[in-house]
Scaffold this motif. Structure first.
Motif, PDB file in Angstrom:
ATOM      1  N   HIS A   1     -10.873  -3.021   8.591  1.00  0.00           N
ATOM      2  CA  HIS A   1      -9.975  -4.161   8.738  1.00  0.00           C
ATOM      3  C   HIS A   1      -9.523  -4.584   7.350  1.00  0.00           C
ATOM      4  O   HIS A   1     -10.322  -4.640   6.423  1.00  0.00           O
ATOM      5  CB  HIS A   1     -10.690  -5.329   9.421  1.00  0.00           C
ATOM      6  N   VAL A   2      -8.241  -4.893   7.196  1.00  0.00           N
ATOM      7  CA  VAL A   2      -7.697  -5.354   5.923  1.00  0.00           C
ATOM      8  C   VAL A   2      -7.354  -6.828   6.073  1.00  0.00           C
ATOM      9  O   VAL A   2      -6.581  -7.213   6.940  1.00  0.00           O
ATOM     10  CB  VAL A   2      -6.444  -4.544   5.524  1.00  0.00           C
ATOM     11  N   LEU A   3      -7.981  -7.670   5.212  1.00  0.00           N
ATOM     12  CA  LEU A   3      -7.781  -9.112   5.262  1.00  0.00           C
ATOM     13  C   LEU A   3      -7.467  -9.627   3.865  1.00  0.00           C
ATOM     14  O   LEU A   3      -7.932  -9.081   2.866  1.00  0.00           O
ATOM     15  CB  LEU A   3      -9.045  -9.818   5.758  1.00  0.00           C
ATOM     16  N   ALA A   4      -6.686 -10.711   3.793  1.00  0.00           N
ATOM     17  CA  ALA A   4      -6.406 -11.354   2.513  1.00  0.00           C
ATOM     18  C   ALA A   4      -7.618 -12.192   2.115  1.00  0.00           C
ATOM     19  O   ALA A   4      -8.119 -12.985   2.908  1.00  0.00           O
ATOM     20  CB  ALA A   4      -5.168 -12.226   2.627  1.00  0.00           C
ATOM     21  N   ASP A   5      -8.089 -12.017   0.888  1.00  0.00           N
ATOM     22  CA  ASP A   5      -9.226 -12.782   0.371  1.00  0.00           C
ATOM     23  C   ASP A   5      -8.671 -13.996  -0.369  1.00  0.00           C
ATOM     24  O   ASP A   5      -8.140 -13.878  -1.471  1.00  0.00           O
ATOM     25  CB  ASP A   5     -10.067 -11.911  -0.557  1.00  0.00           C
ATOM     26  N   GLU A   6      -8.772 -15.173   0.242  1.00  0.00           N
ATOM     27  CA  GLU A   6      -8.208 -16.394  -0.324  1.00  0.00           C
ATOM     28  C   GLU A   6      -8.907 -16.798  -1.620  1.00  0.00           C
ATOM     29  O   GLU A   6      -8.312 -17.473  -2.456  1.00  0.00           O
ATOM     30  CB  GLU A   6      -8.269 -17.529   0.697  1.00  0.00           C
TER      31      GLU A   6
ATOM     32  N   GLY B   1      -5.421 -14.268  -2.445  1.00  0.00           N
ATOM     33  CA  GLY B   1      -4.747 -13.564  -1.359  1.00  0.00           C
ATOM     34  C   GLY B   1      -4.731 -12.058  -1.492  1.00  0.00           C
ATOM     35  O   GLY B   1      -4.063 -11.362  -0.729  1.00  0.00           O
ATOM     36  N   ILE B   2      -5.471 -11.511  -2.460  1.00  0.00           N
ATOM     37  CA  ILE B   2      -5.546 -10.056  -2.613  1.00  0.00           C
ATOM     38  C   ILE B   2      -6.147  -9.470  -1.340  1.00  0.00           C
ATOM     39  O   ILE B   2      -7.120  -9.992  -0.789  1.00  0.00           O
ATOM     40  CB  ILE B   2      -6.415  -9.670  -3.824  1.00  0.00           C
ATOM     41  N   LYS B   3      -5.573  -8.386  -0.853  1.00  0.00           N
ATOM     42  CA  LYS B   3      -6.061  -7.771   0.383  1.00  0.00           C
ATOM     43  C   LYS B   3      -7.286  -6.910   0.093  1.00  0.00           C
ATOM     44  O   LYS B   3      -7.315  -6.149  -0.867  1.00  0.00           O
ATOM     45  CB  LYS B   3      -4.961  -6.947   1.032  1.00  0.00           C
ATOM     46  N   ARG B   4      -8.299  -7.071   0.963  1.00  0.00           N
ATOM     47  CA  ARG B   4      -9.535  -6.308   0.837  1.00  0.00           C
ATOM     48  C   ARG B   4      -9.808  -5.582   2.136  1.00  0.00           C
ATOM     49  O   ARG B   4      -9.412  -6.032   3.200  1.00  0.00           O
ATOM     50  CB  ARG B   4     -10.700  -7.251   0.529  1.00  0.00           C
ATOM     51  N   GLU B   5     -10.485  -4.454   2.037  1.00  0.00           N
ATOM     52  CA  GLU B   5     -10.864  -3.687   3.227  1.00  0.00           C
ATOM     53  C   GLU B   5     -12.300  -4.012   3.599  1.00  0.00           C
ATOM     54  O   GLU B   5     -13.170  -4.098   2.741  1.00  0.00           O
ATOM     55  CB  GLU B   5     -10.752  -2.183   2.957  1.00  0.00           C
TER      56      GLU B   5
END
Length: 53
Positions: free
Chosen positions: A9-14, A18-22
């Motif tokens: 799952h790819v989510l934005a790390d606030e 907001g960098i996207k992390r897997e």
């Protein structure tokens, strides 16, 4: 290419602007403080929907 049964799952790390992390899906009990994603809602009366964190 090798196939596997891993769900990613790819989510934005606030916390990182907001960098996207897997994140790799695991099948185990959660521990206090962990984030979970609802992927297979079983009960229609649950307050959470699929995709909720």
């Amino acid at each position: 290419m090798t196939k596997s049964n891993v769900n990613i799952h790819v989510l934005a790390d606030e916390t990182l602007g907001g960098i996207k992390r897997e994140y790799v899906e695991v099948d185990r009990k959660t521990e206090i403080g962990e984030k979970i994603i609802i992927v297979d809602k079983n009960d229609p009366d649950d307050e959470y929907e699929n995709g909720a964190i």
